[in-house]
Enzyme design. Structure first.
Site, PDB file in Angstrom:
ATOM      1  N   LYS A  50       0.796  -1.243   0.000  1.00 32.70           N
ATOM      2  CA  LYS A  50       0.000   0.000   0.000  1.00 32.70           C
ATOM      3  C   LYS A  50       0.824   1.286   0.000  1.00 32.70           C
ATOM      4  CE  LYS A  50      -3.352  -1.093  -0.648  1.00 32.70           C
ATOM      5  NZ  LYS A  50      -3.610  -1.725  -1.981  1.00 32.70           N
ATOM      6  N   HIS A 110       7.204  -7.544  -2.082  1.00 32.99           N
ATOM      7  CA  HIS A 110       6.925  -6.895  -0.790  1.00 32.99           C
ATOM      8  C   HIS A 110       7.817  -7.503   0.294  1.00 32.99           C
ATOM      9  CE1 HIS A 110       3.594  -4.574  -2.195  1.00 32.99           C
ATOM     10  NE2 HIS A 110       2.688  -5.522  -2.196  1.00 32.99           N
ATOM     11  N   SER A 140      -4.780   2.618   4.329  1.00 36.05           N
ATOM     12  CA  SER A 140      -4.906   1.992   3.012  1.00 36.05           C
ATOM     13  C   SER A 140      -4.901   0.466   3.131  1.00 36.05           C
ATOM     14  CB  SER A 140      -3.750   2.470   2.120  1.00 36.05           C
ATOM     15  OG  SER A 140      -3.881   1.947   0.826  1.00 36.05           O
TER      16      SER A 140
HETATM   17  P1  A3P Z   1      -5.165   4.630  -0.934  1.00 35.89           P
HETATM   18  O1  A3P Z   1      -5.759   3.359  -0.417  1.00 35.89           O
HETATM   19  O2  A3P Z   1      -4.678   5.530   0.175  1.00 35.89           O
HETATM   20  O3  A3P Z   1      -6.032   5.353  -1.895  1.00 35.89           O
HETATM   21  P2  A3P Z   1      -0.150  -0.275  -3.677  1.00 35.89           P
HETATM   22  O4  A3P Z   1      -0.168  -0.161  -5.144  1.00 35.89           O
HETATM   23  O5  A3P Z   1       1.219  -0.326  -3.075  1.00 35.89           O
HETATM   24  O6  A3P Z   1      -1.045  -1.374  -3.203  1.00 35.89           O
HETATM   25  O7  A3P Z   1      -0.742   1.086  -3.092  1.00 35.89           O
HETATM   26  C1  A3P Z   1      -2.087   1.426  -3.268  1.00 35.89           C
HETATM   27  C2  A3P Z   1      -2.288   2.858  -2.840  1.00 35.89           C
HETATM   28  O8  A3P Z   1      -1.696   3.729  -3.839  1.00 35.89           O
HETATM   29  C3  A3P Z   1      -3.753   3.243  -2.746  1.00 35.89           C
HETATM   30  O9  A3P Z   1      -3.828   4.243  -1.738  1.00 35.89           O
HETATM   31  C4  A3P Z   1      -3.992   3.805  -4.147  1.00 35.89           C
HETATM   32  O10 A3P Z   1      -5.126   4.621  -4.245  1.00 35.89           O
HETATM   33  C5  A3P Z   1      -2.697   4.590  -4.341  1.00 35.89           C
HETATM   34  N1  A3P Z   1      -2.434   4.902  -5.754  1.00 35.89           N
HETATM   35  C6  A3P Z   1      -2.442   4.069  -6.814  1.00 35.89           C
HETATM   36  N2  A3P Z   1      -2.212   4.741  -7.957  1.00 35.89           N
HETATM   37  C7  A3P Z   1      -2.060   6.047  -7.618  1.00 35.89           C
HETATM   38  C8  A3P Z   1      -1.820   7.250  -8.363  1.00 35.89           C
HETATM   39  N3  A3P Z   1      -1.715   7.232  -9.686  1.00 35.89           N
HETATM   40  N4  A3P Z   1      -1.724   8.410  -7.673  1.00 35.89           N
HETATM   41  C9  A3P Z   1      -1.864   8.437  -6.325  1.00 35.89           C
HETATM   42  N5  A3P Z   1      -2.084   7.332  -5.576  1.00 35.89           N
HETATM   43  C10 A3P Z   1      -2.194   6.147  -6.211  1.00 35.89           C
END
Ligand code: A3P
Length: 297
Positions: A50, A110, A140
């Site tokens: 996340k 991860h 998140s």
């Molecule tokens: P939130 O749950 O706070 O919205 P991962 O890819 O490591 O699983 O992380 C997911 C998090 O990154 C989520 O956060 C998601 O919304 C955010 N995320 C994914 N793409 C993004 C983007 N283009 N800009 C900003 N945040 C992004």
């Protein structure tokens, strides 16, 4: 990862390997994961869950494909940037998928740094690490645990936060993860990025990535990549928003994968007492580290 019904894998208890919790299935595949054979051209994205993995993965794929957006829509993000250690029979075998993939491969992990397969160090692969502040990751991750059916039951927010603070969630302690990889950058080719920095100035951070990947892209292509990796565009792109997976794996009606994409959402979830307790753990665990995070921008 396969787009199939995985009801048989839902809500399994996590398994402990060397003191760290992981998804069930990874225990049986542990030797295979540890013996993974890297190639010198592999490019790795390493993160605690996340922390912006999907965001930076999309940037990486766009960069190596010179901003060709049609090419980047060839497949879902989880098949373009493969989650190496995710081995859950009938759903995902990251190692097998990567073994079949032509170079250059984009590899997602991860794993905490000390459990990362040695072959990557031996082959001197380029590694991009992305870190995000612990409080927004907690929120998140809580929503992710609810929508991703392969995760164990999250319990209430209070219960989840307690497990998160004490490192009893999948992939272990956030503190140990960000610190471990931070130390490693001193003796390995690594670009260490922060989610908050990318949000504050995406172009500046994208340029760092392009330089690290030794690509020479025109201003026009750079602007196109920035557009295609914006939260709004990625949220609406089925090849990057995980909606191509069967709802038995990820249920976006509970919470979308592309949820908010902001910094500071923790303020809407932490009570004053939770925040105070969190800060105590944080100080204890981050004492002596040169790593600094921003919880708002
Ligand atoms: P939130 O749950 O706070 O919205 P991962 O890819 O490591 O699983 O992380 C997911 C998090 O990154 C989520 O956060 C998601 O919304 C955010 N995320 C994914 N793409 C993004 C983007 N283009 N800009 C900003 N945040 C992004």
């Amino acid at each position: 990862m396969e787009n199939c019904n995985i009801e048989h894998l839902q809500r399994q208890e996590a398994v402990e390997i060397q003191g760290i919790l992981f998804f069930k299935g990874m225990d049986d595949a542990w030797d295979k994961i540890q013996n993974f054979q890297a190639r010198p051209s592999d490019i790795v994205i390493a993160t605690y869950p996340k922390s912006g993995t999907t965001w930076v993965s999309e940037m990486m794929d766009q960069i190596i494909n010179n901003g060709d957006e049609e090419k980047c829509k060839r497949d879902s993000i989880y098949n373009r940037v493969v989650f190496m250690e995710l081995i859950m029979p009938g759903f995902s075998d990251g190692v097998a998928s990567l073994n079949k993939m032509p170079s250059p491969r984009l590899v997602k992990t991860h794993l905490p740094v000390h459990l990362f397969p040695v072959s990557f160090w031996e082959k001197n692969c380029k590694i991009i690490y992305v870190a995000r502040n612990a409080k927004d990751v907690a929120v998140s991750y809580y929503y992710f645990y609810q929508m991703a059916q392969t995760c164990p039951h999250p319990g209430t927010w209070e219960e989840f936060l307690d497990k998160y603070i004490t490192g009893k969630v999948c992939f272990g302690s956030w503190h140990d993860h960000v610190k471990g990889w931070w130390e490693k950058k001193n003796d390995h080719r690594m670009l260490y990025l922060f989610y908050e920095d990318i949000q504050e100035n995406p172009k500046r951070e994208l340029l760092k990535l392009i330089k690290f990947l030794e690509k020479d892209l025109s201003e026009e292509v750079i602007d196109k990549i920035l557009h295609n990796t914006s939260f709004k565009v990625m949220k609406n792109n089925p090849q990057s928003n995980y909606t191509t997976l069967d709802p038995s794996a990820m249920d976006h009606t509970i919470s979308p994968f592309m949820r908010k994409g902001t910094t500071g959402d923790w303020k809407n979830h932490f009570t004053v007492a939770q925040n105070e307790r969190f800060d105590v753990y944080y100080q204890e665990n981050m004492a002596g580290s040169t790593l600094k995070f921003r919880t708002e921008i």
